[in-house]
Design an enzyme around this catalytic site. Structure first.
Site, PDB file in Angstrom:
ATOM      1  N   ASP A 119      -3.164  17.238 -15.967  1.00  0.00           N
ATOM      2  CA  ASP A 119      -2.013  16.656 -16.654  1.00  0.00           C
ATOM      3  C   ASP A 119      -2.403  15.299 -17.229  1.00  0.00           C
ATOM      4  O   ASP A 119      -2.949  14.458 -16.518  1.00  0.00           O
ATOM      5  CB  ASP A 119      -0.842  16.508 -15.678  1.00  0.00           C
ATOM      6  CG  ASP A 119       0.461  16.169 -16.408  1.00  0.00           C
ATOM      7  OD1 ASP A 119       0.551  16.466 -17.614  1.00  0.00           O
ATOM      8  OD2 ASP A 119       1.365  15.619 -15.770  1.00  0.00           O
ATOM      9  N   HIS A 138       6.128   6.772 -23.347  1.00  0.00           N
ATOM     10  CA  HIS A 138       6.283   7.098 -21.926  1.00  0.00           C
ATOM     11  C   HIS A 138       5.428   6.164 -21.063  1.00  0.00           C
ATOM     12  O   HIS A 138       5.894   5.651 -20.043  1.00  0.00           O
ATOM     13  CB  HIS A 138       5.890   8.555 -21.667  1.00  0.00           C
ATOM     14  CG  HIS A 138       5.849   8.911 -20.212  1.00  0.00           C
ATOM     15  ND1 HIS A 138       6.985   9.036 -19.449  1.00  0.00           N
ATOM     16  CD2 HIS A 138       4.801   9.140 -19.369  1.00  0.00           C
ATOM     17  CE1 HIS A 138       6.644   9.343 -18.197  1.00  0.00           C
ATOM     18  NE2 HIS A 138       5.324   9.413 -18.126  1.00  0.00           N
ATOM     19  N   ARG A 172       5.521  -1.122 -12.709  1.00  0.00           N
ATOM     20  CA  ARG A 172       4.750  -2.364 -12.589  1.00  0.00           C
ATOM     21  C   ARG A 172       5.335  -3.430 -13.511  1.00  0.00           C
ATOM     22  O   ARG A 172       4.708  -3.847 -14.491  1.00  0.00           O
ATOM     23  CB  ARG A 172       3.266  -2.110 -12.965  1.00  0.00           C
ATOM     24  CG  ARG A 172       2.531  -1.140 -12.065  1.00  0.00           C
ATOM     25  CD  ARG A 172       1.086  -0.935 -12.520  1.00  0.00           C
ATOM     26  NE  ARG A 172       1.020  -0.396 -13.877  1.00  0.00           N
ATOM     27  CZ  ARG A 172       1.103   0.899 -14.182  1.00  0.00           C
ATOM     28  NH1 ARG A 172       1.238   1.787 -13.222  1.00  0.00           N
ATOM     29  NH2 ARG A 172       1.060   1.300 -15.424  1.00  0.00           N
ATOM     30  N   GLU A 207       9.495  16.154 -15.924  1.00  0.00           N
ATOM     31  CA  GLU A 207       8.719  15.631 -17.055  1.00  0.00           C
ATOM     32  C   GLU A 207       8.610  16.766 -18.072  1.00  0.00           C
ATOM     33  O   GLU A 207       8.074  17.832 -17.761  1.00  0.00           O
ATOM     34  CB  GLU A 207       7.337  15.130 -16.607  1.00  0.00           C
ATOM     35  CG  GLU A 207       7.450  13.911 -15.698  1.00  0.00           C
ATOM     36  CD  GLU A 207       6.133  13.203 -15.427  1.00  0.00           C
ATOM     37  OE1 GLU A 207       5.062  13.845 -15.566  1.00  0.00           O
ATOM     38  OE2 GLU A 207       6.172  12.001 -15.080  1.00  0.00           O
ATOM     39  N   GLU A 219       6.930  18.490 -21.086  1.00  0.00           N
ATOM     40  CA  GLU A 219       5.572  18.413 -21.617  1.00  0.00           C
ATOM     41  C   GLU A 219       5.202  19.696 -22.359  1.00  0.00           C
ATOM     42  O   GLU A 219       5.850  20.734 -22.202  1.00  0.00           O
ATOM     43  CB  GLU A 219       4.566  18.206 -20.469  1.00  0.00           C
ATOM     44  CG  GLU A 219       4.932  17.038 -19.548  1.00  0.00           C
ATOM     45  CD  GLU A 219       3.814  16.611 -18.631  1.00  0.00           C
ATOM     46  OE1 GLU A 219       2.650  17.004 -18.885  1.00  0.00           O
ATOM     47  OE2 GLU A 219       4.092  15.890 -17.659  1.00  0.00           O
ATOM     48  N   ASP A 251       6.781  19.213 -15.420  1.00  0.00           N
ATOM     49  CA  ASP A 251       5.991  18.624 -14.335  1.00  0.00           C
ATOM     50  C   ASP A 251       6.956  17.887 -13.393  1.00  0.00           C
ATOM     51  O   ASP A 251       7.151  16.678 -13.499  1.00  0.00           O
ATOM     52  CB  ASP A 251       4.951  17.671 -14.949  1.00  0.00           C
ATOM     53  CG  ASP A 251       4.173  16.895 -13.907  1.00  0.00           C
ATOM     54  OD1 ASP A 251       4.019  17.395 -12.786  1.00  0.00           O
ATOM     55  OD2 ASP A 251       3.722  15.772 -14.231  1.00  0.00           O
ATOM     56  N   ARG A 277       9.662  10.729  -7.601  1.00  0.00           N
ATOM     57  CA  ARG A 277       9.291   9.349  -7.946  1.00  0.00           C
ATOM     58  C   ARG A 277       9.106   8.461  -6.727  1.00  0.00           C
ATOM     59  O   ARG A 277       8.284   7.527  -6.758  1.00  0.00           O
ATOM     60  CB  ARG A 277      10.359   8.736  -8.855  1.00  0.00           C
ATOM     61  CG  ARG A 277      10.545   9.446 -10.173  1.00  0.00           C
ATOM     62  CD  ARG A 277       9.282   9.499 -10.982  1.00  0.00           C
ATOM     63  NE  ARG A 277       9.501  10.203 -12.248  1.00  0.00           N
ATOM     64  CZ  ARG A 277       8.525  10.605 -13.037  1.00  0.00           C
ATOM     65  NH1 ARG A 277       7.260  10.399 -12.703  1.00  0.00           N
ATOM     66  NH2 ARG A 277       8.793  11.230 -14.165  1.00  0.00           N
ATOM     67  N   GLN A 325       5.741   9.435  -5.262  1.00  0.00           N
ATOM     68  CA  GLN A 325       4.723   8.988  -6.235  1.00  0.00           C
ATOM     69  C   GLN A 325       4.516   7.473  -6.171  1.00  0.00           C
ATOM     70  O   GLN A 325       3.375   6.993  -6.151  1.00  0.00           O
ATOM     71  CB  GLN A 325       5.171   9.393  -7.643  1.00  0.00           C
ATOM     72  CG  GLN A 325       4.214   8.996  -8.755  1.00  0.00           C
ATOM     73  CD  GLN A 325       4.770   9.315 -10.155  1.00  0.00           C
ATOM     74  OE1 GLN A 325       5.856   9.874 -10.295  1.00  0.00           O
ATOM     75  NE2 GLN A 325       4.016   8.958 -11.177  1.00  0.00           N
ATOM     76  N   TYR A 360       0.602   6.433  -5.234  1.00  0.00           N
ATOM     77  CA  TYR A 360      -0.268   6.624  -6.405  1.00  0.00           C
ATOM     78  C   TYR A 360      -1.349   5.558  -6.579  1.00  0.00           C
ATOM     79  O   TYR A 360      -2.309   5.783  -7.307  1.00  0.00           O
ATOM     80  CB  TYR A 360       0.553   6.757  -7.691  1.00  0.00           C
ATOM     81  CG  TYR A 360       0.922   5.459  -8.371  1.00  0.00           C
ATOM     82  CD1 TYR A 360       1.931   4.669  -7.853  1.00  0.00           C
ATOM     83  CD2 TYR A 360       0.258   5.026  -9.518  1.00  0.00           C
ATOM     84  CE1 TYR A 360       2.280   3.478  -8.474  1.00  0.00           C
ATOM     85  CE2 TYR A 360       0.598   3.851 -10.135  1.00  0.00           C
ATOM     86  CZ  TYR A 360       1.602   3.076  -9.609  1.00  0.00           C
ATOM     87  OH  TYR A 360       1.928   1.893 -10.223  1.00  0.00           O
ATOM     88  N   LYS A 418       3.618  15.194  -7.068  1.00  0.00           N
ATOM     89  CA  LYS A 418       3.573  16.082  -8.235  1.00  0.00           C
ATOM     90  C   LYS A 418       3.198  17.518  -7.860  1.00  0.00           C
ATOM     91  O   LYS A 418       3.540  18.441  -8.591  1.00  0.00           O
ATOM     92  CB  LYS A 418       2.501  15.586  -9.215  1.00  0.00           C
ATOM     93  CG  LYS A 418       2.699  14.183  -9.742  1.00  0.00           C
ATOM     94  CD  LYS A 418       3.535  14.208 -10.971  1.00  0.00           C
ATOM     95  CE  LYS A 418       3.446  12.879 -11.718  1.00  0.00           C
ATOM     96  NZ  LYS A 418       4.253  12.952 -12.943  1.00  0.00           N
ATOM     97  N   THR A 433       4.990  23.015 -10.544  1.00  0.00           N
ATOM     98  CA  THR A 433       4.931  22.764 -11.991  1.00  0.00           C
ATOM     99  C   THR A 433       5.400  24.046 -12.663  1.00  0.00           C
ATOM    100  O   THR A 433       4.826  25.109 -12.422  1.00  0.00           O
ATOM    101  CB  THR A 433       3.488  22.436 -12.438  1.00  0.00           C
ATOM    102  OG1 THR A 433       2.985  21.360 -11.641  1.00  0.00           O
ATOM    103  CG2 THR A 433       3.438  22.053 -13.902  1.00  0.00           C
ATOM    104  N   THR A 449       4.223  13.479 -20.155  1.00  0.00           N
ATOM    105  CA  THR A 449       5.631  13.395 -20.530  1.00  0.00           C
ATOM    106  C   THR A 449       5.769  12.948 -21.971  1.00  0.00           C
ATOM    107  O   THR A 449       5.150  11.971 -22.389  1.00  0.00           O
ATOM    108  CB  THR A 449       6.350  12.381 -19.630  1.00  0.00           C
ATOM    109  OG1 THR A 449       6.045  12.685 -18.290  1.00  0.00           O
ATOM    110  CG2 THR A 449       7.848  12.423 -19.857  1.00  0.00           C
ATOM    111  N   GLU A 506      13.231   7.558 -17.049  1.00  0.00           N
ATOM    112  CA  GLU A 506      13.345   6.813 -18.308  1.00  0.00           C
ATOM    113  C   GLU A 506      14.749   6.937 -18.892  1.00  0.00           C
ATOM    114  O   GLU A 506      15.317   5.959 -19.368  1.00  0.00           O
ATOM    115  CB  GLU A 506      12.332   7.348 -19.332  1.00  0.00           C
ATOM    116  CG  GLU A 506      10.883   7.092 -18.993  1.00  0.00           C
ATOM    117  CD  GLU A 506       9.984   7.904 -19.904  1.00  0.00           C
ATOM    118  OE1 GLU A 506       9.569   7.386 -20.951  1.00  0.00           O
ATOM    119  OE2 GLU A 506       9.702   9.079 -19.556  1.00  0.00           O
TER     120      GLU A 506
HETATM  121 MN    MN Z   1       3.296  14.772 -16.066  1.00  0.00          MN
END
Ligand code: MN
Length: 408
Positions: free
Chosen positions: A121, A128, A137, A194, A196, A226, A230, A233, A237, A246, A250, A337, A351
């Site tokens: 992915d 995005h 961040r 997500e 995609e 996907d 969150r 993640q 991550y 994740k 999928t 995404t 988002e």
């Molecule tokens: Mn993705």
């Protein structure tokens, strides 16, 4: 017996599309309008020749492995076959023979169209990447220094790729909110999607695939959701990337739309600045005008546009094999995404609701920030042909749908 009816010229599943599928009854097919032709039966009857790749095939993998000359020949044979049925030039007995191999789309249970080899992915939508950076961040620059130098990606889990319609049990895992002192284990509290586009590798390689050899190796594309936890993640991550947030599921659409069908929907890809390294520089750089719609329990909440993707699928495949890694038949690599410039064009709910700060209101009057058990997400898409005789015609991908269920 199913009677053949020619799909209308503006049908998104008309004869300009011809997407492939696999059924739960263990045969592979091609869609024309609201009908599916059993390709294995057609090949055994001598109506087309894929070198035996469809005969008694339960998935598309053997056909995917044949490569572009066979893909092109079979597409021409199918066009001739269906056109002949419509005009009657195929002859009456022939027509009856073909109709015995036709099945209505409604009432045919579809399966994962191909056995997924590896799943990668990417993270190739600039909007995005900037949005997620601001959310995850807030104190860092909006794009990390490498983002415009290479297509960022991670290896996902091929074994949990499922076909549209498969329920998605809510994942459990470690999560720690910023205001919590210690991590805890339990059901995700921030489950997301997500939207995609996923590319399907047909012809394998034994080393790097050049950026201009994309069409020799990639057969076509599917829709991808996907699913992303969150909270899991965010805690896991750094420093090594997405993992259990994740890998639980999928979802992909059941129809594989060929690159040949997408040709008239080519669109200009964004100019890349700074210029990319030579191995990522395309002789001819293009994207596809594919328009997505995301429905949350039936309410249209977003329309992500694929055409503006920063890293093209040709660059993604070149990069993912640039170290010498092989491409294998059945490899699936997804765009990342897809998000446009406005909240109504974002491909994830984190988002769309800005991490819950702006919940969306659904048609039933309820509001949502993240997914609740029982929620159904449906992502549909179609490509728009531009210029030529097909100008304005849509090429349907159908949909990828999933319902979140409580894990027992
Ligand atoms: Mn993705």
């Amino acid at each position: 017996m199913t009677e053949w009816t020619e799909p209308a010229a503006d049908d998104p599943f008309g004869l300009h599309n011809l997407p492939l599928c696999a059924t739960r009854d263990g045969w592979v097919g091609v869609r024309a309008g609201e009908l599916i032709l059993n390709l294995g039966a057609a090949e055994e009857a001598g109506l087309l020749d894929a070198g035996g790749a469809f005969t008694r095939a339960g998935t598309l993998n053997r056909f995917l492995a044949t490569g572009r000359p066979t893909w092109t020949r079979v597409r021409e044979q199918l066009t001739d076959l269906f056109t002949g049925l419509s005009t009657g030039t195929a002859g009456a007995p022939h027509r009856a023979a073909v109709e015995a191999m036709l099945h209505p789309v409604a009432g045919t249970a579809l399966a994962l169209p191909f056995e997924v080899a590896d799943y990668v992915d990417f993270y190739s939508s600039e909007e995005h990447a900037k949005n997620l950076s601001r959310l995850f961040r807030p104190d860092s620059p909006s794009l990390l220094p490498n983002w415009k130098s290479l297509p960022i990606g991670y290896h996902g889990r091929a074994g949990t790729v499922v076909v549209s319609g498969t329920d998605v049990p809510r994942p459990h895992g470690q999560r720690k909110a910023p205001d919590e002192e210690r991590p805890s284990f339990g059901p995700s509290r921030r489950l997301d999607i997500e939207a995609e586009l996923g590319f399907v590798v047909g012809a394998p390689s034994t080393g790097p695939v050049g950026v201009d050899d994309f069409r020799a190796h990639v057969y076509g594309a599917v829709l991808v959701n996907d699913w992303s936890a969150r909270d899991i993640q965010a805690w896991e991550y750094q420093p090594l990337g997405p993992f259990l947030g994740k890998s639980f599921a999928t979802s992909v659409s059941p129809w594989v739309v060929s690159l040949d069908a997408l040709e008239p929907a080519r669109a200009a890809a964004p100019v890349q600045d700074p210029p990319v390294l030579d191995y990522l520089r395309e002789a001819e750089r293009y994207s596809y005008d594919i328009r997505f719609e995301v429905f949350w329990n039936g309410t249209l909440v977003s329309r992500p546009p694929y055409a503006g993707i920063y890293w093209t699928p040709a660059q993604q495949l070149a990069h993912l094999t640039a170290n010498g890694a092989w491409a294998r038949t059945g490899d699936l690599y997804a765009s990342g995404t897809i998000s446009g410039a406005t909240p109504e064009e974002t491909g994830s709910f984190i988002e769309r609701t800005w991490n819950g700060a702006h919940p969306v209101r659904l048609d039933d009057g309820s509001t949502r920030s993240f997914l609740e058990d029982g929620d159904t997400v449906t992502i549909s898409a179609a490509a728009r042909c531009a210029g030529g005789p097909a100008d304005g015609t849509m090429i349907g991908f159908g949909e990828v749908r999933g319902t979140v269920v409580t894990r027992v």
